[in-house]
Design an enzyme around this catalytic site. Sequence first.
Site, short mmCIF file in Angstrom:
data_model
loop_
_atom_site.label_atom_id
_atom_site.label_comp_id
_atom_site.label_asym_id
_atom_site.label_seq_id
_atom_site.Cartn_x
_atom_site.Cartn_y
_atom_site.Cartn_z
N LYS A 202 0.45 -1.07 -0.20
CA LYS A 202 -0.21 0.41 0.27
C LYS A 202 0.64 1.23 -0.29
O LYS A 202 1.92 1.82 0.22
CB LYS A 202 -1.16 -0.25 1.34
CG LYS A 202 0.19 0.17 2.63
CD LYS A 202 -1.35 0.44 3.60
CE LYS A 202 -0.24 -0.32 5.27
NZ LYS A 202 -1.23 -0.95 6.31
N TYR B 239 15.23 30.29 9.83
CA TYR B 239 13.96 30.99 9.67
C TYR B 239 14.10 31.74 11.42
O TYR B 239 14.19 30.48 12.19
CB TYR B 239 12.69 30.02 8.91
CG TYR B 239 12.39 30.34 8.09
CD1 TYR B 239 11.96 31.28 7.21
CD2 TYR B 239 12.33 29.11 7.07
CE1 TYR B 239 12.09 31.60 5.74
CE2 TYR B 239 12.09 29.22 5.52
CZ TYR B 239 11.49 30.44 5.06
OH TYR B 239 11.57 30.51 3.30
C1 PLP Z 1 -0.31 -1.90 6.98
C2 PLP Z 1 -1.29 -2.89 7.22
C3 PLP Z 1 0.15 -3.98 7.58
C4 PLP Z 1 1.71 -4.00 7.15
O1 PLP Z 1 1.94 -3.90 8.65
P1 PLP Z 1 3.44 -3.47 9.04
O2 PLP Z 1 3.49 -3.01 9.69
O3 PLP Z 1 4.25 -2.03 8.12
O4 PLP Z 1 4.34 -5.21 8.37
C5 PLP Z 1 -0.91 -5.43 8.00
N1 PLP Z 1 -1.87 -5.55 7.91
C6 PLP Z 1 -2.31 -4.22 7.78
C7 PLP Z 1 -4.51 -4.42 8.13
C8 PLP Z 1 -1.82 -2.97 7.97
O5 PLP Z 1 -3.28 -1.87 7.99
#
Ligand code: PLP
Length: 377
Positions: A51, A272
Amino acid sequence: MDGAFYDNLASQPTADDVAAGALTIDLGALRQNYLVLKAHLPQTNIAAVVKADAYGLGMAQVAPSLFDAGCRDFFVAQLGEALALRWLLPKTARIFALNGLQPGTELSCASAEIIPVLNSLDQAKRWSTVAQELGAKLPAALQFDTGMARLGLSESETEQLIGNPSLLDDVDVLFLLSHLASADEPENGQNSYQVRAVQNLALRFPGLGVCLANSAGIFLDLGHKDIMARPGLALYGGAPITDSPNPMRPVVRLDVGVIQTRDVPAGTRVGYGGSYVTGKSTSIATIAAGYADGLPHQLSNRGAVFFDDTRLPIVGRVSMDTITIDVSALPPGTLQPGSMVEIIGPHQTLEDVAANAGTISYEILTRLGRRYRRHYC
Ligand SMILES: *Cc1c(COP(=O)(O)O)cnc(C)c1O
């Protein structure tokens, strides 16, 4: 002729050719990490979570590379990501959408053969309805909320479903899924609580396996068996367990070029707001990345970069496009315009940068900017 700036399009320089920062993504290390996770849980099918553009590293490069390493199951969050991924992978890959089914997307999901993670009875009913319309059973995973109050069937929805299993007559449920809230803290009692909850669910849905572990979950001794695990972060080299040695190989390296250096006397305000004032004569270098490139403003006067083994502290506030660093520790003239300094690499991990910024490695990864030259090796 008219309006065409370049006579010869082939010789047109690209932004990549002239980028001042270099993001190196080691696909070999990525595949190694996949195999390390597989070896750690040899009985379990290891899926990959890709993702958010594979946590910012480029789904188009990462997903096919993992397929080559033997991965056949891929998770994204949104259906839009799943549709993009469909084009990138052979038909034998299964693609799951963790966020499930937004109303109105059911047919798109079915026609692209994306498998939704059904998170509510409403989603389950809408998936059934589409299946009936298409005259075929449709596959899905079924998520249960066991302790996050985020996504998944609640306890009362679970009871309704068990009382009326025909709700799923038209759905081919592949496995049960839930998500650990505190997997990166092995001692946290929430882990065993959630494992028990999932084991109880498995008893109520005989014949269906469970998909629970994320990266951290893979390294917890949870005393249960997943048919599938779904790591993200660990594939990308992130440390699965907080404050434990990281068994994964680094995948990301980030180097940024120096734009300009200057020597300033004691009492000079830097950046800044003049939030840093030099206490003595100081050599300052300005480097070509800032918060627009994913380096958090919170690194102002906190973080550092490295040149070889020398730590060079960030002084003053992080700007949108630049960061000022104190390079006085280096022999004069060491850094020149174009010299590269390390932001993520052998001297400074993703976790170090995250800690300095008061955030998590996930956020540093997923925000890595688009202005770096990306080199896949
Ligand atoms: C993002 C996500 C993962 C992956 O998690 P990691 O900690 O990056 O391994 C797995 N399951 C769900 C439901 C997620 O949202």
